[in-house]
Design a protein around this motif. Structure first.
Motif, PDB file in Angstrom:
ATOM      1  N   ASP A 584      69.726  53.341  63.114  1.00 50.22           N
ATOM      2  CA  ASP A 584      69.929  54.786  63.085  1.00 50.22           C
ATOM      3  C   ASP A 584      69.246  55.367  61.848  1.00 50.22           C
ATOM      4  OD1 ASP A 584      71.262  54.865  65.404  1.00 50.22           O
ATOM      5  OD2 ASP A 584      73.255  55.254  64.562  1.00 50.22           O
ATOM      6  N   SER A 585      69.138  56.694  61.819  1.00 51.41           N
ATOM      7  CA  SER A 585      68.637  57.387  60.629  1.00 51.41           C
ATOM      8  C   SER A 585      69.674  58.428  60.218  1.00 51.41           C
ATOM      9  CB  SER A 585      67.272  58.048  60.914  1.00 51.41           C
ATOM     10  OG  SER A 585      67.404  58.994  61.954  1.00 51.41           O
ATOM     11  N   PHE A 586      69.584  58.845  58.944  1.00 49.24           N
ATOM     12  CA  PHE A 586      70.559  59.780  58.392  1.00 49.24           C
ATOM     13  C   PHE A 586      69.799  60.979  57.828  1.00 49.24           C
ATOM     14  CE2 PHE A 586      73.549  60.983  54.848  1.00 49.24           C
ATOM     15  CZ  PHE A 586      74.519  61.522  55.685  1.00 49.24           C
ATOM     16  N   VAL A 587      70.178  62.194  58.257  1.00 48.02           N
ATOM     17  CA  VAL A 587      69.503  63.414  57.843  1.00 48.02           C
ATOM     18  C   VAL A 587      70.449  64.242  56.985  1.00 48.02           C
ATOM     19  CG1 VAL A 587      68.344  65.510  58.619  1.00 48.02           C
ATOM     20  CG2 VAL A 587      68.113  63.407  59.943  1.00 48.02           C
ATOM     21  N   ILE A 588      69.932  64.678  55.823  1.00 48.12           N
ATOM     22  CA  ILE A 588      70.696  65.581  54.960  1.00 48.12           C
ATOM     23  C   ILE A 588      69.906  66.867  54.823  1.00 48.12           C
ATOM     24  CG2 ILE A 588      71.447  66.018  52.591  1.00 48.12           C
ATOM     25  CD1 ILE A 588      72.278  63.179  52.367  1.00 48.12           C
ATOM     26  N   GLU A 589      70.524  67.998  55.140  1.00 47.36           N
ATOM     27  CA  GLU A 589      69.928  69.320  54.988  1.00 47.36           C
ATOM     28  C   GLU A 589      70.748  70.077  53.939  1.00 47.36           C
ATOM     29  OE1 GLU A 589      68.586  73.255  57.593  1.00 47.36           O
ATOM     30  OE2 GLU A 589      69.523  71.524  58.586  1.00 47.36           O
ATOM     31  N   LEU A 590      70.154  70.272  52.762  1.00 44.41           N
ATOM     32  CA  LEU A 590      70.862  70.904  51.662  1.00 44.41           C
ATOM     33  C   LEU A 590      70.933  72.411  51.889  1.00 44.41           C
ATOM     34  CD1 LEU A 590      69.240  68.977  48.673  1.00 44.41           C
ATOM     35  CD2 LEU A 590      71.410  68.496  49.805  1.00 44.41           C
ATOM     36  N   GLU A 591      72.111  72.952  51.807  1.00 41.17           N
ATOM     37  CA  GLU A 591      72.301  74.394  51.923  1.00 41.17           C
ATOM     38  C   GLU A 591      72.222  74.992  50.522  1.00 41.17           C
ATOM     39  OE1 GLU A 591      75.895  75.178  53.974  1.00 41.17           O
ATOM     40  OE2 GLU A 591      75.259  74.210  55.836  1.00 41.17           O
ATOM     41  N   VAL A 592      71.009  75.426  50.133  1.00 43.16           N
ATOM     42  CA  VAL A 592      70.776  75.934  48.789  1.00 43.16           C
ATOM     43  C   VAL A 592      70.125  77.305  48.888  1.00 43.16           C
ATOM     44  CG1 VAL A 592      70.537  73.633  47.780  1.00 43.16           C
ATOM     45  CG2 VAL A 592      68.525  74.767  48.719  1.00 43.16           C
ATOM     46  N   LEU A 606      62.059  67.859  48.998  1.00 45.59           N
ATOM     47  CA  LEU A 606      62.432  68.419  50.302  1.00 45.59           C
ATOM     48  C   LEU A 606      63.888  68.845  50.300  1.00 45.59           C
ATOM     49  CD1 LEU A 606      60.700  65.789  52.634  1.00 45.59           C
ATOM     50  CD2 LEU A 606      59.850  68.056  51.956  1.00 45.59           C
ATOM     51  N   LYS A 607      64.144  69.971  50.984  1.00 42.71           N
ATOM     52  CA  LYS A 607      65.530  70.406  51.173  1.00 42.71           C
ATOM     53  C   LYS A 607      66.154  69.757  52.390  1.00 42.71           C
ATOM     54  CE  LYS A 607      64.677  74.812  48.863  1.00 42.71           C
ATOM     55  NZ  LYS A 607      64.684  76.283  48.970  1.00 42.71           N
ATOM     56  N   GLU A 608      65.320  69.197  53.268  1.00 41.31           N
ATOM     57  CA  GLU A 608      65.812  68.423  54.407  1.00 41.31           C
ATOM     58  C   GLU A 608      65.142  67.062  54.341  1.00 41.31           C
ATOM     59  OE1 GLU A 608      65.515  68.409  59.262  1.00 41.31           O
ATOM     60  OE2 GLU A 608      65.676  70.326  58.226  1.00 41.31           O
ATOM     61  N   LYS A 609      65.962  65.988  54.281  1.00 44.02           N
ATOM     62  CA  LYS A 609      65.408  64.656  54.041  1.00 44.02           C
ATOM     63  C   LYS A 609      66.033  63.673  55.006  1.00 44.02           C
ATOM     64  CE  LYS A 609      64.423  61.444  50.229  1.00 44.02           C
ATOM     65  NZ  LYS A 609      62.971  61.507  50.416  1.00 44.02           N
ATOM     66  N   VAL A 610      65.217  62.715  55.503  1.00 42.16           N
ATOM     67  CA  VAL A 610      65.656  61.703  56.462  1.00 42.16           C
ATOM     68  C   VAL A 610      65.679  60.351  55.745  1.00 42.16           C
ATOM     69  CG1 VAL A 610      65.204  60.631  58.693  1.00 42.16           C
ATOM     70  CG2 VAL A 610      64.595  63.037  58.323  1.00 42.16           C
ATOM     71  N   PHE A 611      66.786  59.565  55.943  1.00 44.35           N
ATOM     72  CA  PHE A 611      66.963  58.263  55.307  1.00 44.35           C
ATOM     73  C   PHE A 611      67.000  57.186  56.381  1.00 44.35           C
ATOM     74  CE2 PHE A 611      68.804  61.495  52.651  1.00 44.35           C
ATOM     75  CZ  PHE A 611      68.346  61.198  51.382  1.00 44.35           C
ATOM     76  N   TYR A 612      66.230  56.083  56.153  1.00 46.19           N
ATOM     77  CA  TYR A 612      66.174  54.980  57.100  1.00 46.19           C
ATOM     78  C   TYR A 612      66.687  53.668  56.504  1.00 46.19           C
ATOM     79  CZ  TYR A 612      62.972  58.169  59.488  1.00 46.19           C
ATOM     80  OH  TYR A 612      62.410  59.251  60.113  1.00 46.19           O
ATOM     81  N   GLU A 613      66.879  53.612  55.192  1.00 44.08           N
ATOM     82  CA  GLU A 613      67.251  52.372  54.525  1.00 44.08           C
ATOM     83  C   GLU A 613      68.581  52.554  53.793  1.00 44.08           C
ATOM     84  OE1 GLU A 613      65.613  49.657  54.801  1.00 44.08           O
ATOM     85  OE2 GLU A 613      63.838  50.454  55.842  1.00 44.08           O
ATOM     86  N   PRO A 614      69.386  51.471  53.682  1.00 49.27           N
ATOM     87  CA  PRO A 614      70.625  51.560  52.897  1.00 49.27           C
ATOM     88  C   PRO A 614      70.301  51.658  51.415  1.00 49.27           C
ATOM     89  CG  PRO A 614      70.239  49.316  53.607  1.00 49.27           C
ATOM     90  CD  PRO A 614      69.184  50.134  54.281  1.00 49.27           C
TER      91      PRO A 614
END
Length: 802
Positions: A584-592, A606-614
């Motif tokens: 799976d991947s994890f997406v964080i979208e910062l509300e700034v 980036l204000k929106e970033k995708v994570f693929y690794e622990p």
């Protein structure tokens, strides 16, 4: 009138028809022979004048058969008096007559008129056109071949007994497009002779040989006999053909000349409509073509080496200049007539020692005849006088605006001509500036009112070259107006004051809590009005909002605005540790806030970033009012696993097959059949899958196949229906399903058992009574479920009672 003549002396085509008057009165539909008196009658084999048909007008009546060719105008313009061949599939065929049978010791003469479609030599090699032709058949090394072919020139070929002799010549470059071709075989002197337009042009020595193959004679093509093309038409002629004649003897030079002189006349003159030529004259150049040749064209080279080309009958040359004119009249691309004339003397012009004419200038007008060789009479008109003058030089003072006109008459015994020259002197123009005051607003423009100065150009002391300039400083501003004659007129005005007129509020901005923004309006404005009603020249902003100001002075009113927004320091982003399923991947979208800047620990912004690794991740958010840093840990869970044999067999003795997964870690299951338990019961072969889901929602998918056991049918060869419970029934094993037929017969062929109603076993009775011991026979028909084919099995078995 200048004339260059080309004469080919002859008369027009004539038709003689000598028929007695009494025969004419009593006959109906009788046609006379169309043979002009210059056509020799002695030895005439065939004569084709093509007057409406392809008939032979000699006494032999060897008429031709037309294929494709169309009747057209002849060389005199007479309609339906020649044939037009399209070069693709047109020809006239004369079936073999004995009159065309020439032995080796026999002479003959061929005569034909042609107008080829082109003389440019563009016909591809091996694709020469045939005008008159006869091949042998079959085509071989010992050939019988004669006739006239054409590329950019005619060629007569005489061939036989392995000899190949030809005569050819270039067509005369005359102003015409019809040509008469005559070819003579002189058997007495063993020679071939060629004539063009009645004149001998070529000859060749030949061995004696005959032309005696009995095949057709072609006009406008050839019929080739060889290589599988037995008598196929080839080598088609493109153009017109007329007046084909064939004699079985040698025509004399005088007879051949008479054929041409009597039959054709062309007279083309190159004519000018003047006998002398003077400078700037106009002259017509034309020809009086009586042949109607459509291929005539002009090429005229002027003294400046310009080339004038035209296919019109007449060309007008205007404004003759000094030098030599070369005039060519062409037929196709060949020059058939040419001449030249030259403009030499008596050419003068007026020379004025100025190119611009302004009021109060002095000028000198003179002719280029500095030697005074020609008599000159002047007629001069100025805005205030008219007078005559004789001489070479005239001084003149331009003291009045208006039109000045000079006309000079000059000449000698050959040419008389005149020169007219006039120009206009403008009056002093009135320069009017707009606006007419001396106080200007900043960046205003000073203009010249062009309604008073049409067709003038301008140059300001500021460097501008239009009818206006931008005001940048006080003092004198001057402009020079220039007329189309190059006359210059200058005027100026004084700039006393420049009033500033500009307003620029700061751009939209962001403020932190407690900040104050002060806006100052320049003092050269007379009044100020803010959108909240405030009229102060200094505005202090302490709250967010839109602020609009209107300012005025004598230059007008300006409006500007500014948006102020208050920015808070960054707040918590609530980033929490998270566990994800594998892959799976994890997406964080910062509300700034838009003004906030973002910086991750890897340098990303980036204000929106995708994570693929622990891993452990951190981010900093900052704006002008503060910053905050947070971190979170990302963990990936293992995929849930189960183990199933991926190749299972379902055999006959197993009516059902059960697949069971023992629960692990509170997994849930979804089978491809839709079931959701930890086990599944299968009755059919096929491909199956199960999705295993753990308590985190992570999924694992597992696939497996269930196959049928090998298909084998077993029929017993003995059974004992004696009631002892052992082998009491005759049963066929290995069959799946109910789609089979079983028939049992006794040894006399009587049917004892039929499994109608899907009875699958026989108990050894017939009509309720035990069958006797002995040999029985069966026929079994069934479907093989492995290959889905219908199969039949036959055999015998023993029924025992002991």
């Amino acid at each position: 009138m200048f004339r260059l003549n080309l004469h080919l002396i002859s008369s027009v085509k004539q038709l003689n028809c000598i028929v007695a008057i009494f025969l004419f009165l009593v006959s109906m539909g009788l046609q006379c022979q169309v043979i002009p008196p210059n056509i020799p009658q002695a030895g005439l084999v065939a004569w084709y004048p093509f007057n409406g048909n392809a008939n032979d007008e000699s006494v032999n009546n060897n008429n031709g058969v037309v294929t494709g060719a169309m009747l057209t105008t002849d060389r005199f313009g007479n309609p339906n008096s020649a044939y037009l061949f399209d070069g693709q599939n047109d020809f006239v065929e004369v079936p073999w007559p004995h009159e065309f049978y020439f032995e080796a010791n026999e002479s003959f003469t061929l005569n034909v008129w042609i107008r080829p479609d082109s003389l440019d030599g563009a016909i591809a090699p091996g694709q020469s056109q045939r005008i008159l032709w006869k091949y042998s058949c079959p085509y071989s090394s010992v050939m019988d071949e004669l006739g006239i072919q054409f590329t950019d020139r005619p060629l007569f070929r005489n061939r036989g007994s392995s000899h190949n002799v030809a005569v050819e010549s270039v067509l005369n470059d005359l102003c015409k497009d019809w040509f008469m071709l005559t070819y003579v075989k002189d058997a007495t002197n063993d020679s071939l002779i060629a004539y063009i337009d009645g004149v001998r042009v070529d000859a060749a020595t030949i061995p004696p040989f005959a032309h005696n193959h009995q095949i057709p004679f072609e006009i406008g093509a050839a019929k080739f006999c060889g290589g599988g093309m037995n008598l196929q038409p080839v080598y088609f002629f493109k153009g017109k053909i007329d007046d084909v004649g064939i004699w079985d003897r040698v025509l004399t030079d005088n007879e051949i000349a008479a054929l041409y002189d009597y039959s054709y006349n062309i007279e083309i003159d190159l004519i000018f409509d003047a006998s002398s030529f003077c400078l700037v004259d106009s002259v017509f150049v034309f020809h009086n073509d009586t042949s109607g040749n459509p291929n005539l064209s002009w090429e005229i080279i002027t003294p400046s080496n310009n080339i004038i080309q035209s296919d019109a009958d007449t060309i007008l040359l205007n404004n003759l200049t000094l030098g030599k004119y070369e005039v060519f009249l062409k037929n196709y691309d060949s020059i058939c007539l040419d001449t030249a004339f030259e403009i030499k003397v008596n050419s003068i012009s007026l020379d004025i020692d100025s190119t611009s004419f302004c009021l109060f200038d002095s000028i000198l007008v003179r002719t280029t005849d500095t030697a005074g060789a020609l008599i000159k009479s002047w007629s001069v008109s100025t805005p205030d006088s008219v007078f005559n003058f004789q001489g070479d030089t005239l001084p003149l003072y331009l003291n009045n605006p208006g039109v000045y006109r000079f006309e000079v008459l000059y000449g000698d015994s050959n040419c008389t001509d005149s020169i007219v020259r006039e120009f206009t002197v403008d009056s002093i123009p009135q320069i009017v500036f707009l606006p007419n005051d001396s106080a200007f607003c900043e960046f205003d423009t000073l203009k010249v009112d062009t309604s008073f100065l049409a067709d003038f150009s301008f140059l300001w002391n500021t460097g501008d070259s239009g009818h206006f300039t931008l005001i940048s400083d006080t003092g004198f501003v001057a402009v020079t107006a220039m007329s189309r004659n190059g006359c210059q007129y200058t005027d100026s005005t004084f700039i006393r004051e420049i009033i500033p007129f500009n307003l620029e509020l700061p751009g939209d901005t962001f403020l932190c809590a407690g900040d104050t923004l002060s806006l100052i309006i320049p003092g050269f404005f007379d009044s100020v009005l803010w959108s909240d009603g405030d009229s102060s020249f200094i505005k202090n902003i302490e709250t967010a909002g839109l602020f609009v100001v209107e300012v005025s002075n004598s230059c007008g009113t300006l409006t500007d605005s500014i948006i102020a927004d208050y920015v808070n320091p960054p707040t918590s982003m609530n980033l929490n540790d998270t566990v994800l399923c594998s892959l799976d991947s994890f997406v964080i979208e910062l509300e700034v806030h838009p003004q906030d800047s973002v910086l991750w620990q890897d340098g990303s912004t980036l204000k929106e970033k995708v994570f693929y690794e622990p891993g452990l991740y951190g981010v900093e958010v900052e704006n002008r009012c503060g910053s905050i840093t947070e971190a979170f840990e990302l963990t990936f869970a293992d995929t849930p696993m189960v183990y199933i044999d991926d190749e299972l067999e379902l055999c006959e003795q197993e009516e059902i097959f059960r697949v069971e997964i023992f629960p692990e870690n509170d997994y849930s299951y979804i089978w491809s059949t839709g079931e959701t338990g930890s086990q599944i019961t299968l009755t059919d072969s096929g491909s199956y899958s199960v999705t295993v889901i753990d308590n985190l929602g992570c999924e694992g998918v597992f696939e497996f196949d269930v196959e049928l056991c090998p298909f084998e049918v077993f029929v017993p060869n003995v059974f004992t229906p004696n009631g002892d419970g052992i082998n009491d029934m005759f049963v066929v094993k290995g069959l799946r399903g109910k789609e089979f037929n079983l028939l049992i017969y006794n040894r006399w062929g009587i049917l004892l058992f039929d499994n109608k109603g899907f009875v699958q076993e026989w108990d050894g009775t017939v009509n309720g009574k035990p069958a006797s011991a002995g040999t029985y026979f069966y026929i079994l028909e069934y479907t093989n479920e492995i290959n889905n084919r219908r199969e039949v099995k036959k055999g015998s078995f023993m029924l025992l009672t002991d």
